[in-house]
Scaffold this active site. Structure first.
Site, PDB file in Angstrom:
ATOM      1  N   SER A 236       0.633  -1.198  -0.092  1.00  0.00           N
ATOM      2  CA  SER A 236      -0.054  -0.124   0.132  1.00  0.00           C
ATOM      3  C   SER A 236       0.927   1.217  -0.088  1.00  0.00           C
ATOM      4  O   SER A 236       2.080   1.100   0.394  1.00  0.00           O
ATOM      5  CB  SER A 236      -1.046   0.170   1.168  1.00  0.00           C
ATOM      6  OG  SER A 236      -1.571   1.238   1.304  1.00  0.00           O
TER       7      SER A 236
ATOM      8  N   TYR B 122      -2.453  -0.686  10.402  1.00  0.00           N
ATOM      9  CA  TYR B 122      -2.648  -1.298   8.872  1.00  0.00           C
ATOM     10  C   TYR B 122      -1.197  -0.963   8.128  1.00  0.00           C
ATOM     11  O   TYR B 122      -0.630  -1.898   7.473  1.00  0.00           O
ATOM     12  CB  TYR B 122      -3.676  -0.800   8.300  1.00  0.00           C
ATOM     13  CG  TYR B 122      -3.706  -0.885   6.743  1.00  0.00           C
ATOM     14  CD1 TYR B 122      -4.465  -2.041   6.220  1.00  0.00           C
ATOM     15  CD2 TYR B 122      -3.418   0.028   5.975  1.00  0.00           C
ATOM     16  CE1 TYR B 122      -4.620  -2.192   5.143  1.00  0.00           C
ATOM     17  CE2 TYR B 122      -3.510  -0.124   4.678  1.00  0.00           C
ATOM     18  CZ  TYR B 122      -4.475  -1.254   4.123  1.00  0.00           C
ATOM     19  OH  TYR B 122      -4.387  -1.489   2.790  1.00  0.00           O
TER      20      TYR B 122
END
Length: 287
Positions: free
Chosen positions: A179, A192
């Site tokens: 990400s 995350y």
């Protein structure tokens, strides 16, 4: 760059995670009608985690268009997964569907065993499943949440890869979904972002370990992509401006990422390993 407060989507929120693609408005675009396949994955078998919707669904469809047989893994989004399987059938390819938790080693082994029993090979592994739970500050993140996020995002990836690797050979490819948050961080997605940083490091390290075996390991680092994870993570107001802070001024669609996963899975990327492709709407990432 677009105004960060510009509306890009109708305000909406889903109270369950994983979210459901069937409840999103507008629905994500998972198939590019102008995509021209050329048999780049003909005869291959691809296992894709988080394949029921979003990026996973788009990748599964693109792989099927390129001639691959598809193994779809998902948690419990049965309706979305069934739709993905129907789309693969329309591409003229067979598929296997498995519901379960990739954080469970027995489930990962079962998927690999049943894939081999059906098709006798495993050529491409896409580690795409993930979850996120925003919190305003670190003190609000419980140990349970921290462990759960790591269990799905990085432990699950480790277990799935460990189960698949003994049956992957020269020419095989592993593709991990990391990400933009691994490079930029995120103020409310601390756990995350930490898992995505671990995925990037895992990709780089594993690629060097497997180079002599001829197995390539790469990753894709999406920016803001319109998937069920977004609708089920953020409040309606934040969803309504999702992606407006990118240079392109909008969120990306899952179908816009799928060709990158095709490239990393096929022989076109035969000289690429240990790398990350950044598909994020124009944000420059150095690192």
């Amino acid at each position: 760059m677009s105004d960060h407060s510009e509306q890009t989507l109708p305000p909406q929120h889903q109270d369950r995670q994983p979210g459901l693609e069937s409840r999103m408005q507008p629905p994500p675009v998972y198939r590019n009608e102008h995509y021209k396949a050329s048999g780049k994955l003909e005869g291959k078998v691809a296992v894709i985690t988080g394949a029921d919707s979003g990026i996973g669904r788009a990748v599964a469809i693109a792989y099927a268009q390129e001639g691959a047989r598809i193994v779809l893994l998902y948690l419990n989004e049965h309706e979305d997964a069934a739709q993905t399987q129907r789309e693969i059938t329309l591409c003229g390819q067979p598929s296997l569907l498995f519901a379960g938790d990739i954080g469970d080693e027995a489930f990962c082994r079962s998927v690999v065993d049943r894939t081999l029993a059906q098709w006798g090979q495993l050529d491409v592994l896409v580690n795409n499943a993930g979850e996120q739970h925003p919190q305003a500050c670190l003190e609000d993140i419980s140990l349970e949440q921290w462990q759960r996020t790591f269990q799905t995002n990085i432990v699950g990836m480790f277990l799935m890869t460990k189960s698949a690797l003994p049956h992957m050979f020269e020419g095989a490819a592993i593709i991990n979904t990391t990400s933009i948050t691994a490079y930029r961080g995120h103020p409310t997605l601390i756990d995350y972002s930490a898992t995505k940083g671990a995925i990037t490091a895992f990709t780089r390290s594993l690629s060097t370990n497997l180079a002599e075996r001829g197995i390539r390991v790469n990753a894709v680092a999406p920016g803001p992509i319109w998937t069920p994870l977004i609708a089920s993570t953020f409040d309606a107001q934040k969803v309504s401006t999702f992606g407006s802070d990118t240079p392109l001024g909008r969120p990306g669609q899952p179908c816009e990422l799928a060709p990158a996963y095709v490239y990393l899975a096929c022989n076109d990327s035969s000289y690429m390993t240990g790398q990350v492709l950044h598909l994020n709407g124009g944000t420059v990432i150095n690192g």
